[in-house]
Scaffold this active site. Structure first.
Site, short mmCIF file in Angstrom:
data_model
loop_
_atom_site.label_atom_id
_atom_site.label_comp_id
_atom_site.label_asym_id
_atom_site.label_seq_id
_atom_site.Cartn_x
_atom_site.Cartn_y
_atom_site.Cartn_z
N SER A 9 0.83 -1.20 0.00
CA SER A 9 0.00 0.00 0.00
C SER A 9 0.86 1.25 0.00
O SER A 9 1.65 1.48 0.93
CB SER A 9 -0.91 0.02 1.23
OG SER A 9 -1.55 1.27 1.33
N HIS A 34 -1.09 -1.30 -4.11
CA HIS A 34 -2.41 -0.94 -3.58
C HIS A 34 -2.50 0.57 -3.42
O HIS A 34 -1.64 1.19 -2.79
CB HIS A 34 -2.60 -1.64 -2.23
CG HIS A 34 -4.00 -1.60 -1.71
ND1 HIS A 34 -4.97 -2.49 -2.13
CD2 HIS A 34 -4.59 -0.80 -0.78
CE1 HIS A 34 -6.09 -2.25 -1.48
NE2 HIS A 34 -5.90 -1.22 -0.66
N ASP A 36 -4.82 3.50 -1.98
CA ASP A 36 -5.94 3.83 -1.10
C ASP A 36 -6.49 5.21 -1.45
O ASP A 36 -5.80 6.22 -1.27
CB ASP A 36 -5.48 3.81 0.36
CG ASP A 36 -5.21 2.40 0.85
OD1 ASP A 36 -6.15 1.58 0.83
OD2 ASP A 36 -4.08 2.12 1.27
N MET A 38 -9.18 7.94 -0.50
CA MET A 38 -10.07 8.35 0.60
C MET A 38 -10.57 9.76 0.34
O MET A 38 -9.81 10.62 -0.11
CB MET A 38 -9.32 8.29 1.93
CG MET A 38 -8.66 6.96 2.23
SD MET A 38 -7.84 6.99 3.83
CE MET A 38 -6.85 5.48 3.72
N HIS A 67 -8.35 0.98 -4.34
CA HIS A 67 -9.34 0.76 -3.29
C HIS A 67 -10.07 2.07 -3.01
O HIS A 67 -9.50 3.00 -2.44
CB HIS A 67 -8.61 0.24 -2.04
CG HIS A 67 -9.49 0.00 -0.86
ND1 HIS A 67 -8.98 -0.23 0.40
CD2 HIS A 67 -10.84 -0.07 -0.73
CE1 HIS A 67 -9.97 -0.42 1.25
NE2 HIS A 67 -11.11 -0.32 0.59
N MET A 69 -12.32 4.14 -1.02
CA MET A 69 -12.97 4.35 0.28
C MET A 69 -13.69 5.69 0.20
O MET A 69 -13.29 6.67 0.83
CB MET A 69 -11.94 4.31 1.40
CG MET A 69 -11.42 2.92 1.67
SD MET A 69 -10.09 2.88 2.89
CE MET A 69 -8.68 2.99 1.79
N MET A 141 -11.59 -5.95 5.42
CA MET A 141 -10.84 -4.99 6.24
C MET A 141 -10.67 -5.53 7.65
O MET A 141 -11.65 -5.90 8.31
CB MET A 141 -11.58 -3.65 6.29
CG MET A 141 -11.70 -2.93 4.95
SD MET A 141 -10.10 -2.47 4.22
CE MET A 141 -9.40 -1.41 5.50
N GLY A 148 -3.53 4.37 8.08
CA GLY A 148 -2.59 3.27 8.11
C GLY A 148 -2.04 3.04 9.51
O GLY A 148 -2.22 3.87 10.41
N GLY A 149 -1.39 1.91 9.70
CA GLY A 149 -0.69 1.64 10.94
C GLY A 149 -1.55 1.18 12.10
O GLY A 149 -1.10 1.16 13.25
N ASP A 176 -6.76 -6.46 4.32
CA ASP A 176 -6.07 -5.18 4.48
C ASP A 176 -6.26 -4.69 5.90
O ASP A 176 -7.39 -4.58 6.38
CB ASP A 176 -6.66 -4.18 3.48
CG ASP A 176 -5.96 -2.82 3.51
OD1 ASP A 176 -4.99 -2.65 4.26
OD2 ASP A 176 -6.40 -1.93 2.75
N GLY A 177 -5.14 -4.41 6.57
CA GLY A 177 -5.21 -3.84 7.91
C GLY A 177 -4.35 -4.56 8.92
O GLY A 177 -4.64 -5.70 9.27
#
Length: 215
Positions: A9, A34, A36, A38, A67, A69, A141, A148-149, A176-177
């Site tokens: 990611s 990946h 992300d 958002m 992805h 979101m 998820m 992240g993190g 993911d996660g």
């Protein structure tokens, strides 16, 4: 056992050197990257948009695993598809109902790319059972989407075998996660065959070693 697809990611990459980072994970053995997306509404954070996908498409042959979101994903399918995404994954929770989700899947596929659907931690896997024969990938998820993190949520991983039992054999089940060398093994043992990892890969000096430790 099928190959485990690692999708680093870029959320955790150095954005000042993004093309270099993507080439580095490619050299380290990754075949996907990946992205992300958002919007600050569906999730509280804001990240990248169509221009970043378009720029990455010019610099890499890696599979662009995008992805979304975001709210109203149907409005953005065409721009992200035309920018060069190979896979577009949207959230079930961003849809009005299952029929709406099915329409978005059909729209994605109309651009000749793969369609994925994602579920948040609070969403039961049974909610997407009617869609499993339509999509190419399900993204589970194991953290709350948006940042992240975060720490891996073990109970969410238990959705993996439920989906696998009710899905076509060729469905990609991505997680993911909070993915690291330990949680990766939990997910793959339960039936996942694709893993998204951001901070675990990009905070290490040796990307190749990090990626190899996940499979």
């Amino acid at each position: 056992m099928k190959e485990i697809i690692i999708s680093p990611s870029i959320l955790s990459a150095d954005f000042a050197n993004l093309a270099k980072e993507v080439n580095a994970v490619k050299d380290a053995g990754a075949k996907w990257v990946h992205i992300d997306v958002m919007d600050g509404h569906f999730v509280p954070n804001i990240t990248v948009g169509v221009p970043v996908v378009k720029s990455l498409r010019r610099t890499t042959e890696l599979v662009l695993d995008t992805h979304l979101m975001i709210e109203n994903p149907e409005k953005y399918i065409e721009p992200f598809a035309q920018a060069g995404s190979d896979i577009l994954t949207f959230h079930y929770e961003a849809c009005k109902d299952t029929g709406h989700a099915a329409e978005i899947i059909s729209l994605i596929k109309s651009f000749g790319i793969n369609a994925g659907i994602s579920i948040k931690p609070a969403t039961a896997p049974e909610a997407i059972f009617p869609l499993l024969n339509m999509v190419d990938m399900v993204l589970v998820m194991t953290v709350e989407p948006g940042f992240g993190g975060q720490e891996f949520m073990h109970d969410c991983a238990m959705k993996i075998p439920v989906i696998k039992e009710n899905a076509p054999e060729n469905l990609i089940i991505q997680v993911d996660g909070g993915i690291n060398n330990l949680t990766a093994k939990i997910c793959t043992s339960l039936g996942a065959n694709s893993l998204v990892a951001g901070s675990y890969i990009f905070t290490q000096q040796d990307y190749k070693k990090a990626i190899q430790s996940l499979v």
